[in-house]
Design a protein around this motif. Structure first.
Motif, PDB file in Angstrom:
ATOM      1  N   SER A 207      10.125 -56.011 -45.320  1.00 54.03           N
ATOM      2  CA  SER A 207      10.775 -55.984 -44.011  1.00 54.03           C
ATOM      3  C   SER A 207      11.484 -54.648 -43.836  1.00 54.03           C
ATOM      4  O   SER A 207      11.832 -53.988 -44.811  1.00 54.03           O
ATOM      5  N   PHE A 209      14.642 -52.390 -41.828  1.00 59.50           N
ATOM      6  CA  PHE A 209      15.950 -52.525 -41.211  1.00 59.50           C
ATOM      7  C   PHE A 209      16.457 -51.159 -40.782  1.00 59.50           C
ATOM      8  O   PHE A 209      16.159 -50.145 -41.413  1.00 59.50           O
ATOM      9  N   THR A 223      17.431 -55.541 -37.563  1.00 58.12           N
ATOM     10  CA  THR A 223      16.030 -55.679 -37.937  1.00 58.12           C
ATOM     11  C   THR A 223      15.209 -54.618 -37.198  1.00 58.12           C
ATOM     12  O   THR A 223      15.603 -54.127 -36.145  1.00 58.12           O
ATOM     13  N   CYS A 224      14.080 -54.268 -37.768  1.00 49.06           N
ATOM     14  CA  CYS A 224      13.173 -53.316 -37.115  1.00 49.06           C
ATOM     15  C   CYS A 224      11.771 -53.918 -37.087  1.00 49.06           C
ATOM     16  O   CYS A 224      11.287 -54.410 -38.106  1.00 49.06           O
ATOM     17  N   VAL A 230      21.861 -58.156 -38.070  1.00 56.14           N
ATOM     18  CA  VAL A 230      21.825 -58.953 -39.301  1.00 56.14           C
ATOM     19  C   VAL A 230      23.213 -59.062 -39.909  1.00 56.14           C
ATOM     20  O   VAL A 230      23.644 -60.140 -40.331  1.00 56.14           O
ATOM     21  N   CYS A 274      21.060 -56.723 -45.982  1.00 55.37           N
ATOM     22  CA  CYS A 274      19.834 -56.995 -45.222  1.00 55.37           C
ATOM     23  C   CYS A 274      19.475 -58.475 -45.202  1.00 55.37           C
ATOM     24  O   CYS A 274      18.804 -58.938 -44.282  1.00 55.37           O
ATOM     25  N   ASP A 275      19.903 -59.191 -46.218  1.00 54.37           N
ATOM     26  CA  ASP A 275      19.626 -60.627 -46.304  1.00 54.37           C
ATOM     27  C   ASP A 275      20.884 -61.348 -46.786  1.00 54.37           C
ATOM     28  O   ASP A 275      20.917 -61.920 -47.878  1.00 54.37           O
TER      29      ASP A 275
END
Length: 471
Positions: A207, A209, A223-224, A230, A274-275
């Motif tokens: 993924s 970002f 997000t990208c 996020v 990121c998560d």
């Protein structure tokens, strides 16, 4: 000669493995048996990996129906000879990319050739952003504009995601936008609410970002290409977060403000921003230094970061840290262990640029000087090829390119010396045009077979110069 001709194939291959490329080519023309032995893919594969330990074996083998190890070696070696000599017209072509009606604030390769890919296959494409409010994509080999976005508020930064073929921009109103790389179509928009932002693109676990550093010291993660928020984190309250870097493996993010000598840079474990996991703390650590003006992650050791910072009121130091995660049952704790620190003499603290090669070589600019240090603080080389300050620096495994206000690029190449190890040698200048029309180079970027630089124009309509080396 007759004895050699009668040798079994395996023996001939073993003997030929001692030859250099030119001698191996000569041997292949002696007779049918020698030609058969000299064309053995193993010999050319071995020479490829000896000369370029970073070449992508799986990429090459996937194209064995089109290209052989021998062809790869000869083409790439020929290209490097041209990139080292730099003869105008004979070795490269130069294109002026005109079309922006304002200052070029940034550019990046959307499609590029690197040393690990099929270097004669891709056509490099560069995306640029300008204060005229447009994003443009360029075919740098042919020198023409592929597409241009509609005009909007003046832009101030651009990053790209080559994997998804997306360009990301920010403007002076705080609007972040993503653009489809093939057509220029606008994909998404996000209002950050900040008049000045710094962008960083990070790909993590398949993924992508966008990291946004704000003028008030926050790090916003999007997000990208959809630009959904996020997470958000305060790094340096009330000071611009204007230095963002990621490690080569994308596991670490460094953030810092260059506006206050009392602030410390902070590193984030990218997975935690990121998560993020609900009710869990962000995994981050402030480095034990203040007054950061430049930083770089070392390519061969992704968890190793070098920082130039203030050491008291007068002196500047370069400190190197190894980052790691200490995991307990319920918590991840980041740690930064200092592995080196030494003083560096600089006359231009605010304008210094820091880059790295491998795991042990650091390059920094100071005015019109380029200095090369080892991790132990040994100054192994110093170059003064420019008569005005260096504005940008690009480093890869084959060469170094410096851009200067004197309207020239200087190309230097790496060489392994058996006695002194890795050495940098100055080779030639690439010129950018006329002083009556330009104020010098402002930025430079490279892929494996080309160099692109931005030139500040006297009339306010900046130009990109693209130097493409011929195969």
């Amino acid at each position: 000669m007759e004895i050699c001709r009668s040798l079994p194939l395996d023996c001939l291959i073993s003997i030929f493995s001692l030859l250099q490329d030119e001698d191996l080519i000569k041997a292949s023309s002696v007779c049918k048996e020698w030609h058969h032995a000299a064309e053995t893919p193993w010999l050319w594969r071995r020479m490829c990996l000896q000369k370029w330990s970073f070449c992508n074996v799986s990429q090459l083998l996937s194209n064995t129906g089109t290209h052989s190890w021998k062809n790869y070696y000869l083409r790439r070696a020929h290209l490097e000879v041209k990139m080292k000599s730099g003869r105008s017209c004979a070795d490269y072509t130069c294109k002026s990319l005109r079309g922006h009606k304002g200052k070029v604030v940034g550019f990046a390769y959307l499609v590029g050739n690197d040393a690990c890919s099929d270097v004669w296959k891709s056509t490099p494409v560069v995306c640029s952003a300008s204060t005229d409010g447009t994003v443009k994509a360029w075919d740098i080999q042919k020198g023409f504009n592929l597409w241009s976005s509609p005009s909007q508020s003046p832009l101030q930064d651009i990053v790209v995601d080559p994997v998804q073929s997306v360009a990301v921009t920010s403007d002076i109103t705080g609007t972040i936008k993503t653009w489809k790389g093939s057509t220029g179509e606008e994909l998404a928009s996000f209002e950050s609410g900040f008049s000045k932002t710094t962008l960083l693109l990070v790909s993590n676990n398949c993924s992508s970002f966008v990291m946004v550093g704000t003028i008030l010291g926050s790090l916003v993660v999007l997000t990208c290409p959809t630009l959904s928020e996020v997470s958000r984190h305060v790094v340096c309250d009330s000071f611009s977060l204007n230095l963002l870097l990621s490690s080569l493996d994308k596991k670490w993010i460094l953030s810092a403000s260059k506006e206050n000598i009392d602030l410390s840079p902070k590193v984030f474990y990218s997975e935690s921003v990121c998560d993020p996991v609900e009710d869990e703390d962000t995994v981050c650590q402030s480095l034990p230094v203040t007054g950061c003006c430049a930083a770089v992650f070392l390519p061969s050791q992704p968890a190793r970061v070098a920082v130039i910072h203030k050491d008291g009121l007068v002196n500047n130091s370069l400190s190197v840290f190894d980052l790691n995660i200490k995991e307990s049952k319920n918590k991840k704790e980041p740690q930064a262990q200092q592995v080196a620190s030494f003083q560096v003499e600089m006359s231009h603290h605010s304008d210094v640029i820091l880059e790295a090669r491998g795991s042990n070589t650091l390059l920094l600019t100071d005015g019109n000087h380029l200095k090369v240090y080892t991790l132990k603080g040994e100054l192994v080389a110093s170059f003064e090829d420019h008569i005005q300050p260096i504005t940008s620096l690009c480093v890869d495994s084959f060469r170094v390119v410096t851009a200067s206000r004197d309207l020239s690029l200087r190309v230097l190449t790496w060489r392994n010396d058996k006695d002194h190890g890795l050495m940098l040698e100055s080779q030639y200048h690439l010129l950018g045009g006329s002083y009556t029309m330009s104020r010098g180079f402002t930025n430079v970027s490279c892929d494996y077979s080309s160099i692109v630089a931005s030139v500040e124009s006297v009339d306010g309509k900046d130009v990109l110069k693209a130097y493409t080396f011929d195969f």
